[in-house]
Scaffold this active site. Sequence first.
Site, short mmCIF file in Angstrom:
data_model
loop_
_atom_site.label_atom_id
_atom_site.label_comp_id
_atom_site.label_asym_id
_atom_site.label_seq_id
_atom_site.Cartn_x
_atom_site.Cartn_y
_atom_site.Cartn_z
N GLY A 8 -34.05 -0.31 -30.29
CA GLY A 8 -34.54 0.52 -31.40
C GLY A 8 -36.02 0.31 -31.61
N ARG A 11 -39.06 3.12 -33.26
CA ARG A 11 -39.23 3.65 -34.61
C ARG A 11 -38.97 2.56 -35.65
NH1 ARG A 11 -35.82 8.54 -36.17
NH2 ARG A 11 -34.13 7.15 -35.62
N VAL A 47 -27.56 1.79 -26.70
CA VAL A 47 -26.98 0.44 -26.71
C VAL A 47 -25.47 0.46 -26.94
CG1 VAL A 47 -29.09 -0.74 -27.40
CG2 VAL A 47 -27.52 0.11 -29.17
N TYR A 132 -20.97 1.54 -41.99
CA TYR A 132 -22.23 0.79 -41.91
C TYR A 132 -22.03 -0.63 -42.43
CZ TYR A 132 -27.30 0.06 -42.15
OH TYR A 132 -28.57 -0.42 -41.97
N ALA A 135 -19.94 -2.58 -39.90
CA ALA A 135 -20.72 -2.93 -38.72
C ALA A 135 -21.70 -4.06 -39.02
CB ALA A 135 -21.49 -1.70 -38.21
N LYS A 136 -22.40 -3.98 -40.14
CA LYS A 136 -23.42 -4.98 -40.45
C LYS A 136 -22.78 -6.32 -40.84
CE LYS A 136 -27.15 -2.51 -39.64
NZ LYS A 136 -28.02 -2.86 -38.50
#
Lengths: 229, 243
Positions: A8, A11, A47, A132, A135-136
Amino acid sequence: MRQAVITGGTRGIGRAVADRLAAEGWSVLTLARTPADGPHRFVACDVADGDAVRRVFSGLERIDALITCAGIAGANRLDGDDALWHAIIGSNLHGVYHTCKAAVPKLPDGTGRIVNVASVLGLRGVPDQTAYCAAKHGVVGFTRALALALAPRGITVNALCPGWVDTTMARQRYAELGITAEQAAAGVPTGRVATAAEIADAVVWLLRPESRGITGHALPIEGGGLALP
Amino acid sequence: MGSDLSFGLAGRRAVVTGHRGGIGSAIYDVLRRDGVEVIGLDLPDFDLAETATIEARVQRLIGTDPVDILVNNAGITVLGSVLETSLAEAERVMRVNFLAAYALMRAVLPGMMAQRKGAIVNIASDQALIGKQVSAAYGASKAAIAQLSRSAALDWSGHGIRVNCIAPGSTQTAMLATVIGDLAAKYPDRFGVSSSDAYKAATPLGRFADPREIAHAVAFLASDAASFITGVILPVDGGGTAQ
């Protein structure tokens, strides 16, 4: 010259990390799905695709530091289809797994570093971002486990947990929540959101030799928000 | 290790407690090397257990110029369960490890508020995050200073003042050697091994921290590189609390 791979890295936070490390004399390789204007070496790589990650890493001889910044965000509705869930888990959690797994054999004993950019949502929940948050939280748990697995080799693995950071991704989220940037800033105890450069500062610090005793941790960078009830 | 590091702190003014001790002297050296004017508070000339007079004594020492950095590092240990630790012993631990830090924050916060800038770093312990046997008073005092850091971070965030806490794991100091020896002597059935190797083996990185590793984390949190970090408890413990 020390080699850093930044996912990533074209950006937002990833780009700020790439800029800082290049300025500190690192050789920087950025991975992202699509190229963007920038001075750093770039290889296209999703990824979430384990085969694609393995192909890219098989061409690399040595990696001194892996910094995983690639990620996508979005409100995923539980009454909707599953595509967004899988996309977010794929990029944000499987992406960290694939890149760490590919990097581990190439990291030098004693000095190798992995920094996973998780999120404050790796430590707490919000109602509309189940994927989210999952995942985190997964990245934080993976970081803790991998840190213990790599401790005998003297390689450190840590997570950074930013809150609001002034990036395109955050501005998209403000729109999704129907709030202004000022309102987002007002919700942070320090009264402002982080800059991407401030996250890069913490990465640089974790890569320094004297941070070699810090491993397995999730460092919040969110202006005190986690200390709130 | 890292002798050429700079944290961009030149010209700043710091108060560091316990600067003659193991971790404290490393903090003192790292800040001084970065160009910080360091006012150290430690025995024999400054007794942090005399909490009632700390504010007045410190104000006399620091004068009218504001303090940019406060590092509450001084700490004492006492081994024992609740029944083995007298109220007087527990009170002394709380005074030095917690109330002295509280009093020092009261002493420096007005100056930091006036200049709308300041960084406070409190040194707790991994025992702020996990419990350990026969460490009733010490563990409680370290949890207290950690929670004070989070609460104060919220109270002063609007004034440009950051408050953070470091939770060191076992660090190579004279104090640690004393603790390891005392544990084996006092509790041979539970802590029969007086060799530090067994304790090192219990740490994922397989070693104790070098005091300078704690000092560098202090310098980072005190520096502008940590400008958005406040209210955190940062373990510097070789992965001990990640287990």
